[in-house]
Write a protein that holds these residues in place. Sequence first.
Motif, mmCIF file in Angstrom:
data_model
loop_
_atom_site.group_PDB
_atom_site.id
_atom_site.type_symbol
_atom_site.label_atom_id
_atom_site.label_comp_id
_atom_site.label_asym_id
_atom_site.label_seq_id
_atom_site.Cartn_x
_atom_site.Cartn_y
_atom_site.Cartn_z
ATOM 1 N N ARG A 131 0.827 -1.208 0.000
ATOM 2 C CA ARG A 131 0.000 0.000 0.000
ATOM 3 C C ARG A 131 0.861 1.258 0.000
ATOM 4 O O ARG A 131 2.072 1.205 0.189
ATOM 5 C CB ARG A 131 -0.894 0.017 1.247
ATOM 6 C CG ARG A 131 -1.822 -1.166 1.416
ATOM 7 C CD ARG A 131 -2.860 -1.294 0.305
ATOM 8 N NE ARG A 131 -3.809 -0.217 0.282
ATOM 9 C CZ ARG A 131 -4.986 -0.212 0.890
ATOM 10 N NH1 ARG A 131 -5.370 -1.254 1.592
ATOM 11 N NH2 ARG A 131 -5.794 0.821 0.793
ATOM 12 N N ASP A 132 0.193 2.402 -0.186
ATOM 13 C CA ASP A 132 0.840 3.699 -0.020
ATOM 14 C C ASP A 132 0.793 4.011 1.474
ATOM 15 O O ASP A 132 -0.265 4.256 2.042
ATOM 16 C CB ASP A 132 0.095 4.769 -0.818
ATOM 17 C CG ASP A 132 0.722 6.148 -0.707
ATOM 18 O OD1 ASP A 132 1.759 6.288 -0.017
ATOM 19 O OD2 ASP A 132 0.184 7.089 -1.300
ATOM 20 N N ALA A 133 1.945 3.996 2.107
ATOM 21 C CA ALA A 133 2.024 4.166 3.556
ATOM 22 C C ALA A 133 2.253 5.616 3.972
ATOM 23 O O ALA A 133 2.406 5.897 5.159
ATOM 24 C CB ALA A 133 3.156 3.297 4.101
ATOM 25 N N SER A 134 2.241 6.541 3.045
ATOM 26 C CA SER A 134 2.622 7.933 3.324
ATOM 27 C C SER A 134 1.829 8.563 4.467
ATOM 28 O O SER A 134 2.407 9.077 5.425
ATOM 29 C CB SER A 134 2.460 8.788 2.065
ATOM 30 O OG SER A 134 3.207 8.267 1.010
ATOM 31 N N ARG A 135 0.520 8.546 4.383
ATOM 32 C CA ARG A 135 -0.299 9.202 5.400
ATOM 33 C C ARG A 135 -0.125 8.531 6.768
ATOM 34 O O ARG A 135 0.023 9.189 7.786
ATOM 35 C CB ARG A 135 -1.775 9.224 5.009
ATOM 36 C CG ARG A 135 -2.663 9.875 6.083
ATOM 37 C CD ARG A 135 -4.032 10.190 5.576
ATOM 38 N NE ARG A 135 -4.008 11.183 4.525
ATOM 39 C CZ ARG A 135 -3.913 12.502 4.719
ATOM 40 N NH1 ARG A 135 -3.833 12.976 5.927
ATOM 41 N NH2 ARG A 135 -3.902 13.332 3.702
ATOM 42 N N GLY A 136 -0.128 7.221 6.786
ATOM 43 C CA GLY A 136 0.026 6.513 8.055
ATOM 44 C C GLY A 136 1.348 6.830 8.731
ATOM 45 O O GLY A 136 1.399 7.047 9.941
ATOM 46 N N LEU A 137 2.428 6.872 7.958
ATOM 47 C CA LEU A 137 3.732 7.187 8.539
ATOM 48 C C LEU A 137 3.784 8.637 9.007
ATOM 49 O O LEU A 137 4.348 8.938 10.057
ATOM 50 C CB LEU A 137 4.842 6.898 7.527
ATOM 51 C CG LEU A 137 5.029 5.414 7.196
ATOM 52 C CD1 LEU A 137 6.019 5.240 6.058
ATOM 53 C CD2 LEU A 137 5.459 4.620 8.416
ATOM 54 N N ALA A 138 3.188 9.540 8.238
ATOM 55 C CA ALA A 138 3.177 10.959 8.630
ATOM 56 C C ALA A 138 2.415 11.168 9.934
ATOM 57 O O ALA A 138 2.834 11.955 10.782
ATOM 58 C CB ALA A 138 2.556 11.803 7.525
ATOM 59 N N LEU A 139 1.318 10.442 10.098
ATOM 60 C CA LEU A 139 0.478 10.600 11.289
ATOM 61 C C LEU A 139 0.885 9.664 12.427
ATOM 62 O O LEU A 139 0.292 9.729 13.506
ATOM 63 C CB LEU A 139 -0.991 10.332 10.930
ATOM 64 C CG LEU A 139 -1.604 11.223 9.858
ATOM 65 C CD1 LEU A 139 -3.020 10.753 9.535
ATOM 66 C CD2 LEU A 139 -1.592 12.672 10.280
#
Length: 196
Positions: A131-139
Amino acid sequence: MVESALAASNEQLERVYASPLWATACHTVQSIVPDPHNYTHLALVGIALFFIIRIAVSFARGSGADYFTMDKVRRQAVATKRTFTPRELSEFNGKDESTPVYLAIRGIVYDVSKSRHMYGPQGPYCNFAGRDASRGLALSAFDESVLTDLDAPIDPLEELEKSEQASLDEWIEFFGGKYTPIGTLVEPLVESKKDQ
Protein backbone atom coordinates in the motif's frame (compact mmCIF):
# COMPACT_ATOMS: atom_id res chain seq x y z
CA MET A 1 37.57 -14.67 59.44
CA VAL A 2 36.30 -11.38 58.08
CA GLU A 3 39.36 -9.64 59.46
CA SER A 4 41.72 -12.04 57.73
CA ALA A 5 39.89 -11.52 54.42
CA LEU A 6 40.16 -7.75 54.85
CA ALA A 7 43.85 -8.05 55.70
CA ALA A 8 44.48 -10.16 52.58
CA SER A 9 42.51 -7.67 50.50
CA ASN A 10 44.52 -4.77 51.93
CA GLU A 11 47.80 -6.58 51.16
CA GLN A 12 46.72 -7.07 47.55
CA LEU A 13 45.79 -3.39 47.25
CA GLU A 14 49.14 -2.35 48.73
CA ARG A 15 50.95 -4.51 46.14
CA VAL A 16 48.90 -2.91 43.33
CA TYR A 17 49.56 0.59 44.66
CA ALA A 18 53.28 -0.15 44.95
CA SER A 19 53.59 -1.45 41.40
CA PRO A 20 55.23 0.72 38.73
CA LEU A 21 52.21 0.21 36.46
CA TRP A 22 49.89 1.77 39.05
CA ALA A 23 52.26 4.70 39.54
CA THR A 24 52.41 5.30 35.78
CA ALA A 25 48.63 5.10 35.44
CA CYS A 26 48.09 7.51 38.34
CA HIS A 27 50.64 9.95 36.96
CA THR A 28 49.02 9.83 33.51
CA VAL A 29 45.55 10.42 34.90
CA GLN A 30 46.80 13.24 37.16
CA SER A 31 48.52 14.96 34.25
CA ILE A 32 45.43 14.71 32.03
CA VAL A 33 42.83 15.50 34.66
CA PRO A 34 44.34 17.80 37.29
CA ASP A 35 41.00 19.48 38.02
CA PRO A 36 37.29 18.72 37.42
CA HIS A 37 37.05 21.13 34.47
CA ASN A 38 39.29 18.85 32.46
CA TYR A 39 36.71 16.06 32.66
CA THR A 40 34.59 18.11 30.30
CA HIS A 41 37.55 18.71 28.04
CA LEU A 42 38.42 15.04 28.08
CA ALA A 43 34.84 14.11 27.14
CA LEU A 44 34.82 16.63 24.28
CA VAL A 45 38.13 15.33 22.97
CA GLY A 46 36.74 11.78 23.13
CA ILE A 47 33.63 12.77 21.16
CA ALA A 48 35.71 14.63 18.58
CA LEU A 49 38.00 11.62 18.17
CA PHE A 50 35.00 9.36 17.70
CA PHE A 51 33.71 11.44 14.79
CA ILE A 52 37.15 11.87 13.25
CA ILE A 53 37.70 8.11 13.32
CA ARG A 54 34.20 7.51 11.95
CA ILE A 55 34.79 9.85 8.99
CA ALA A 56 38.27 8.39 8.36
CA VAL A 57 36.82 4.88 8.29
CA SER A 58 34.08 5.93 5.85
CA PHE A 59 36.72 7.46 3.53
CA ALA A 60 38.85 4.32 3.83
CA ARG A 61 35.85 2.22 2.77
CA GLY A 62 35.38 4.47 -0.24
CA SER A 63 32.06 5.94 0.79
CA GLY A 64 33.45 9.28 1.92
CA ALA A 65 31.11 11.48 3.87
CA ASP A 66 28.21 10.18 1.80
CA TYR A 67 25.35 10.54 4.23
CA PHE A 68 21.68 10.25 3.33
CA THR A 69 19.87 13.54 3.06
CA MET A 70 16.32 14.33 1.98
CA ASP A 71 17.60 15.85 -1.27
CA LYS A 72 19.48 12.65 -2.12
CA VAL A 73 16.43 10.53 -1.32
CA ARG A 74 14.16 12.70 -3.46
CA ARG A 75 16.60 12.50 -6.39
CA GLN A 76 17.25 8.80 -5.86
CA ALA A 77 17.18 6.91 -9.14
CA VAL A 78 14.62 4.16 -9.33
CA ALA A 79 16.40 1.13 -10.75
CA THR A 80 13.71 -0.60 -12.80
CA LYS A 81 11.42 2.30 -13.61
CA ARG A 82 8.44 0.02 -13.06
CA THR A 83 5.18 1.76 -12.32
CA PHE A 84 2.49 0.44 -10.02
CA THR A 85 -1.09 1.50 -9.60
CA PRO A 86 -2.33 1.14 -6.01
CA ARG A 87 -4.20 -2.05 -6.99
CA GLU A 88 -1.09 -3.55 -8.65
CA LEU A 89 0.99 -2.64 -5.60
CA SER A 90 -1.51 -4.42 -3.33
CA GLU A 91 -0.44 -7.76 -4.84
CA PHE A 92 2.90 -7.39 -3.01
CA ASN A 93 1.47 -7.43 0.51
CA GLY A 94 3.62 -10.25 1.93
CA LYS A 95 0.80 -12.78 2.32
CA ASP A 96 2.35 -14.98 -0.37
CA GLU A 97 5.82 -16.02 0.82
CA SER A 98 7.01 -16.43 -2.79
CA THR A 99 6.44 -12.77 -3.71
CA PRO A 100 8.36 -9.74 -2.48
CA VAL A 101 6.90 -7.19 -0.08
CA TYR A 102 6.59 -3.64 -1.41
CA LEU A 103 5.22 -0.40 -0.05
CA ALA A 104 5.10 3.16 -1.34
CA ILE A 105 5.96 6.46 0.27
CA ARG A 106 5.42 9.75 -1.54
CA GLY A 107 5.21 7.97 -4.89
CA ILE A 108 8.35 5.83 -4.54
CA VAL A 109 7.85 2.07 -4.22
CA TYR A 110 10.37 0.30 -1.98
CA ASP A 111 11.19 -3.39 -1.70
CA VAL A 112 10.94 -4.10 2.04
CA SER A 113 11.20 -7.89 1.67
CA LYS A 114 14.30 -8.08 3.84
CA SER A 115 12.10 -6.89 6.72
CA ARG A 116 9.21 -9.26 6.07
CA HIS A 117 8.98 -9.76 9.84
CA MET A 118 8.01 -6.07 10.11
CA TYR A 119 5.78 -5.71 7.02
CA GLY A 120 4.50 -9.25 6.55
CA PRO A 121 1.13 -10.51 7.80
CA GLN A 122 2.18 -10.76 11.47
CA GLY A 123 4.38 -7.64 11.55
CA PRO A 124 3.59 -4.34 13.27
CA TYR A 125 3.46 -2.52 9.91
CA CYS A 126 1.51 -5.21 8.06
CA ASN A 127 -1.23 -2.76 7.01
CA PHE A 128 1.33 -0.83 4.95
CA ALA A 129 2.51 -3.84 2.92
CA GLY A 130 1.39 -3.47 -0.67
CA ARG A 131 0.00 0.00 0.00
CA ASP A 132 0.84 3.70 -0.02
CA ALA A 133 2.02 4.17 3.56
CA SER A 134 2.62 7.93 3.32
CA ARG A 135 -0.30 9.20 5.40
CA GLY A 136 0.03 6.51 8.06
CA LEU A 137 3.73 7.19 8.54
CA ALA A 138 3.18 10.96 8.63
CA LEU A 139 0.48 10.60 11.29
CA SER A 140 2.23 7.76 13.13
CA ALA A 141 -1.00 5.79 12.73
CA PHE A 142 -0.73 2.16 11.77
CA ASP A 143 -4.33 1.06 11.29
CA GLU A 144 -6.28 0.59 8.08
CA SER A 145 -8.28 3.81 8.50
CA VAL A 146 -5.31 5.87 7.22
CA LEU A 147 -5.07 3.92 3.96
CA THR A 148 -6.54 5.26 0.74
CA ASP A 149 -8.94 3.06 -1.24
CA LEU A 150 -7.12 1.11 -3.96
CA ASP A 151 -9.18 2.66 -6.76
CA ALA A 152 -9.11 6.22 -5.37
CA PRO A 153 -6.64 8.87 -6.52
CA ILE A 154 -3.28 8.87 -4.76
CA ASP A 155 -3.42 10.86 -1.52
CA PRO A 156 -1.84 14.30 -2.23
CA LEU A 157 -1.08 14.80 1.50
CA GLU A 158 -1.70 18.54 1.10
CA GLU A 159 -3.26 19.14 4.51
CA LEU A 160 -0.44 17.67 6.60
CA GLU A 161 0.81 19.90 9.40
CA LYS A 162 4.49 20.84 9.55
CA SER A 163 5.21 18.29 12.28
CA GLU A 164 3.48 15.55 10.26
CA GLN A 165 5.42 16.53 7.13
CA ALA A 166 8.65 16.46 9.16
CA SER A 167 7.75 12.98 10.43
CA LEU A 168 7.10 11.80 6.87
CA ASP A 169 10.43 13.28 5.71
CA GLU A 170 12.22 11.31 8.44
CA TRP A 171 10.53 8.12 7.28
CA ILE A 172 11.45 8.86 3.66
CA GLU A 173 15.06 9.36 4.69
CA PHE A 174 14.98 6.08 6.65
CA PHE A 175 13.49 4.10 3.75
CA GLY A 176 15.86 5.71 1.25
CA GLY A 177 18.81 4.60 3.33
CA LYS A 178 17.65 1.08 4.10
CA TYR A 179 15.52 -0.21 1.22
CA THR A 180 15.86 -0.38 -2.56
CA PRO A 181 13.46 1.76 -4.60
CA ILE A 182 12.02 -0.45 -7.33
CA GLY A 183 9.39 1.73 -8.98
CA THR A 184 6.91 4.54 -8.72
CA LEU A 185 3.28 4.72 -7.71
CA VAL A 186 0.95 6.09 -10.39
CA GLU A 187 -2.71 7.04 -10.43
CA PRO A 188 -5.15 4.18 -11.02
CA LEU A 189 -6.58 3.92 -14.50
CA VAL A 190 -9.97 5.55 -14.91
CA GLU A 191 -12.62 3.45 -16.70
CA SER A 192 -13.08 5.99 -19.50
CA LYS A 193 -9.33 5.93 -20.23
CA LYS A 194 -9.33 2.12 -20.38
CA ASP A 195 -12.02 2.13 -23.10
CA GLN A 196 -10.14 4.54 -25.39
